[in-house]
Design a protein around this motif. Structure first.
Motif, PDB file in Angstrom:
ATOM      1  N   MET A   3       0.918  -1.122   0.108  1.00 28.87           N
ATOM      2  CA  MET A   3       0.085  -0.102   0.187  1.00 28.87           C
ATOM      3  C   MET A   3       0.897   1.160  -0.112  1.00 28.87           C
ATOM      4  SD  MET A   3      -2.817   1.243   2.673  1.00 28.87           S
ATOM      5  CE  MET A   3      -4.184  -0.151   1.845  1.00 28.87           C
ATOM      6  N   LEU A   4       0.499   2.200  -0.887  1.00 29.17           N
ATOM      7  CA  LEU A   4       1.345   3.408  -0.775  1.00 29.17           C
ATOM      8  C   LEU A   4       1.194   4.364   0.555  1.00 29.17           C
ATOM      9  CD1 LEU A   4       0.325   4.586  -4.844  1.00 29.17           C
ATOM     10  CD2 LEU A   4       2.449   3.319  -3.688  1.00 29.17           C
ATOM     11  N   PRO A   5       2.444   5.022   0.843  1.00 25.00           N
ATOM     12  CA  PRO A   5       2.216   5.706   2.136  1.00 25.00           C
ATOM     13  C   PRO A   5       1.173   6.619   2.207  1.00 25.00           C
ATOM     14  CG  PRO A   5       4.534   5.810   0.966  1.00 25.00           C
ATOM     15  CD  PRO A   5       3.320   5.294  -0.133  1.00 25.00           C
ATOM     16  N   TRP A   6       0.507   7.265   1.132  1.00 27.67           N
ATOM     17  CA  TRP A   6      -0.619   8.357   1.420  1.00 27.67           C
ATOM     18  C   TRP A   6      -1.832   7.661   1.544  1.00 27.67           C
ATOM     19  CZ3 TRP A   6       2.855   8.556  -2.625  1.00 27.67           C
ATOM     20  CH2 TRP A   6       2.443   7.813  -3.968  1.00 27.67           C
ATOM     21  N   MET A   7      -1.904   6.346   1.261  1.00 28.51           N
ATOM     22  CA  MET A   7      -3.229   5.488   1.420  1.00 28.51           C
ATOM     23  C   MET A   7      -3.195   4.656   2.745  1.00 28.51           C
ATOM     24  SD  MET A   7      -3.129   4.077  -2.525  1.00 28.51           S
ATOM     25  CE  MET A   7      -4.536   3.443  -2.474  1.00 28.51           C
ATOM     26  N   ARG A   8      -2.346   4.725   3.431  1.00 25.74           N
ATOM     27  CA  ARG A   8      -2.208   4.146   4.761  1.00 25.74           C
ATOM     28  C   ARG A   8      -2.984   4.462   5.773  1.00 25.74           C
ATOM     29  NH1 ARG A   8       4.313   3.222   4.524  1.00 25.74           N
ATOM     30  NH2 ARG A   8       4.379   1.497   3.100  1.00 25.74           N
ATOM     31  N   PRO A   9      -3.974   3.839   6.583  1.00 32.80           N
ATOM     32  CA  PRO A   9      -4.514   4.741   7.659  1.00 32.80           C
ATOM     33  C   PRO A   9      -3.692   5.070   8.731  1.00 32.80           C
ATOM     34  CG  PRO A   9      -4.510   2.164   7.686  1.00 32.80           C
ATOM     35  CD  PRO A   9      -3.958   2.426   6.455  1.00 32.80           C
ATOM     36  N   ASP A  10      -4.093   6.159   9.258  1.00 34.20           N
ATOM     37  CA  ASP A  10      -3.181   6.873   9.925  1.00 34.20           C
ATOM     38  C   ASP A  10      -3.854   7.525  11.069  1.00 34.20           C
ATOM     39  OD1 ASP A  10      -1.252   9.165  11.071  1.00 34.20           O
ATOM     40  OD2 ASP A  10      -0.050   8.120   9.612  1.00 34.20           O
ATOM     41  N   ALA A  11      -3.190   7.610  12.316  1.00 35.23           N
ATOM     42  CA  ALA A  11      -3.709   8.411  13.358  1.00 35.23           C
ATOM     43  C   ALA A  11      -3.623   9.750  13.279  1.00 35.23           C
ATOM     44  CB  ALA A  11      -3.267   7.871  14.892  1.00 35.23           C
ATOM     45  N   ARG A  12      -3.096  10.601  12.538  1.00 35.89           N
ATOM     46  CA  ARG A  12      -2.728  11.804  12.260  1.00 35.89           C
ATOM     47  C   ARG A  12      -3.516  12.663  11.262  1.00 35.89           C
ATOM     48  NH1 ARG A  12       1.743   8.784  13.830  1.00 35.89           N
ATOM     49  NH2 ARG A  12       2.553   9.450  15.896  1.00 35.89           N
ATOM     50  N   PRO A  13      -4.658  12.438  10.898  1.00 38.26           N
ATOM     51  CA  PRO A  13      -5.114  12.809   9.769  1.00 38.26           C
ATOM     52  C   PRO A  13      -5.469  14.360   9.501  1.00 38.26           C
ATOM     53  CG  PRO A  13      -6.786  11.775  10.854  1.00 38.26           C
ATOM     54  CD  PRO A  13      -5.536  11.250  11.502  1.00 38.26           C
ATOM     55  N   VAL A  14      -5.549  14.979  10.862  1.00 34.28           N
ATOM     56  CA  VAL A  14      -5.566  16.198  11.033  1.00 34.28           C
ATOM     57  C   VAL A  14      -4.544  17.216  10.587  1.00 34.28           C
ATOM     58  CG1 VAL A  14      -6.427  18.219  12.236  1.00 34.28           C
ATOM     59  CG2 VAL A  14      -7.640  16.316  12.343  1.00 34.28           C
ATOM     60  N   ARG A  15      -3.466  16.540  11.450  1.00 33.47           N
ATOM     61  CA  ARG A  15      -2.047  17.192  11.205  1.00 33.47           C
ATOM     62  C   ARG A  15      -1.734  16.891   9.947  1.00 33.47           C
ATOM     63  NH1 ARG A  15       3.830  15.304  13.614  1.00 33.47           N
ATOM     64  NH2 ARG A  15       5.183  16.220  11.937  1.00 33.47           N
ATOM     65  N   ARG A  16      -1.673  16.063   9.070  1.00 28.02           N
ATOM     66  CA  ARG A  16      -1.411  15.780   7.647  1.00 28.02           C
ATOM     67  C   ARG A  16      -2.117  16.490   6.768  1.00 28.02           C
ATOM     68  NH1 ARG A  16      -1.599   9.416   6.878  1.00 28.02           N
ATOM     69  NH2 ARG A  16      -0.623   9.783   5.010  1.00 28.02           N
ATOM     70  N   GLY A  17      -3.269  16.722   6.838  1.00 27.48           N
ATOM     71  CA  GLY A  17      -4.189  17.493   6.203  1.00 27.48           C
ATOM     72  C   GLY A  17      -3.900  18.943   6.305  1.00 27.48           C
ATOM     73  N   VAL A  18      -3.512  19.647   7.480  1.00 25.94           N
ATOM     74  CA  VAL A  18      -3.175  20.954   8.040  1.00 25.94           C
ATOM     75  C   VAL A  18      -1.753  21.289   7.220  1.00 25.94           C
ATOM     76  CG1 VAL A  18      -2.627  22.473   9.664  1.00 25.94           C
ATOM     77  CG2 VAL A  18      -4.712  21.116   9.931  1.00 25.94           C
ATOM     78  N   GLN A  19      -0.841  20.218   7.791  1.00 27.81           N
ATOM     79  CA  GLN A  19       0.420  20.264   6.861  1.00 27.81           C
ATOM     80  C   GLN A  19       0.589  20.493   5.627  1.00 27.81           C
ATOM     81  OE1 GLN A  19       3.640  18.193   8.914  1.00 27.81           O
ATOM     82  NE2 GLN A  19       4.568  17.482   7.097  1.00 27.81           N
ATOM     83  N   LEU A  20      -0.207  19.723   4.975  1.00 31.50           N
ATOM     84  CA  LEU A  20      -0.142  19.587   3.404  1.00 31.50           C
ATOM     85  C   LEU A  20      -0.771  20.931   2.932  1.00 31.50           C
ATOM     86  CD1 LEU A  20      -0.581  18.297   0.680  1.00 31.50           C
ATOM     87  CD2 LEU A  20      -2.857  17.833   0.992  1.00 31.50           C
ATOM     88  N   LEU A  21      -2.027  21.689   3.616  1.00 33.48           N
ATOM     89  CA  LEU A  21      -2.568  22.847   2.825  1.00 33.48           C
ATOM     90  C   LEU A  21      -1.404  24.150   3.341  1.00 33.48           C
ATOM     91  CD1 LEU A  21      -4.886  24.352   2.002  1.00 33.48           C
ATOM     92  CD2 LEU A  21      -5.889  24.491   4.056  1.00 33.48           C
ATOM     93  N   VAL A  22      -0.959  23.905   4.230  1.00 38.36           N
ATOM     94  CA  VAL A  22       0.160  25.023   4.800  1.00 38.36           C
ATOM     95  C   VAL A  22       1.356  24.929   3.763  1.00 38.36           C
ATOM     96  CG1 VAL A  22       1.854  25.860   6.348  1.00 38.36           C
ATOM     97  CG2 VAL A  22      -0.461  25.403   7.141  1.00 38.36           C
ATOM     98  N   GLY A  23       1.847  23.787   3.589  1.00 36.03           N
ATOM     99  CA  GLY A  23       2.837  23.767   2.566  1.00 36.03           C
ATOM    100  C   GLY A  23       2.429  24.136   1.156  1.00 36.03           C
ATOM    101  N   LEU A  24       1.394  23.882   0.763  1.00 32.57           N
ATOM    102  CA  LEU A  24       1.038  24.208  -0.609  1.00 32.57           C
ATOM    103  C   LEU A  24       0.720  25.766  -0.671  1.00 32.57           C
ATOM    104  CD1 LEU A  24      -1.462  21.340  -1.581  1.00 32.57           C
ATOM    105  CD2 LEU A  24       0.765  21.504  -2.221  1.00 32.57           C
TER     106      LEU A  24
END
Length: 210
Positions: free
Chosen positions: A1-22
């Motif tokens: 499974m690709l890294p961005w498709m794995r279930p994760d306990a940090r969905p909020v952090r990852r989403g916020v970090q993605l948006l801030v980065g972009l």
């Protein structure tokens, strides 16, 4: 499974970090373009196309992003939510950032500082959105897909792509200068530095194998 498709306990952090980065990535593009001392390789091409078509920088960014994504199909690359967000967020924000920077004073010292800050900010932005593990940007995915399909090294494939887009962009009237070279030399170490600190760990106990 690709890294961005794995279930994760940090969905909020990852989403916020993605948006801030972009958002920061779009700002860094605008800073380098506005400085006028040389743009990032793909942005040299964007400038050239924009000057010949009359389309805004953001619109050309959107169209080239979609075209690059289409090249993923024969390479069998699989986009993530971050891949789509990359195209939409950056293309939507780069024109407003350019308009905002138009009011800055124009002496060479300010332009040099703007270009240098843009390069560092781009390294930080890349570390943020790549470290979120929600999918590579279209251009990064093109590179990794070509590496996998051709068996060539990352260095060779990336250099070939960037020399090609810079050359075509320059012929079309895009701005190539010392900041282009400075970006090429500095971005690797900067991204390495920021990625080491910003990559979100995947919860291995939650991984699902396929």
């Amino acid at each position: 499974m690709l890294p961005w498709m794995r279930p994760d306990a940090r969905p909020v952090r990852r989403g916020v970090q993605l948006l801030v980065g972009l958002v920061l990535y779009a700002a860094s593009i605008a800073m380098l373009v506005d400085a006028g001392l040389g743009s990032m390789p793909w942005d040299v091409l964007t400038q050239g196309i924009s000057r010949h078509t009359g389309l805004s920088f953001g619109v050309v960014t959107l169209l080239t992003g979609v075209l690059v994504l289409a090249c993923w199909i024969p390479l069998r690359q699989r986009p993530g939510v971050g891949t789509v967000a990359n195209v939409i967020v950056i293309s939507a924000l780069v024109d407003p950032f350019l308009a905002l920077l138009d009011g800055l004073p124009d002496p060479i010292g300010v332009r040099i500082a703007l270009a240098a800050s843009g390069i560092v900010l781009n390294g930080l932005a890349t570390g943020l959105y790549v470290g979120a593990r929600l999918g590579p940007g279209p251009r990064d995915g093109l590179m990794t897909g070509l590496v996998r399909r051709t068996g060539r090294s990352v260095r060779l494939v990336r250099t070939t792509i960037e020399v090609t887009v810079v050359s075509v962009g320059w012929l079309l009237g895009g701005t190539v200068g010392f900041a282009t070279l400075a970006y090429a030399l500095a971005i690797g170490p900067l991204v390495h530095l920021f990625l080491a600190r910003l990559t979100v760990p995947v919860a291995t106990e939650e991984l699902v194998t396929v």
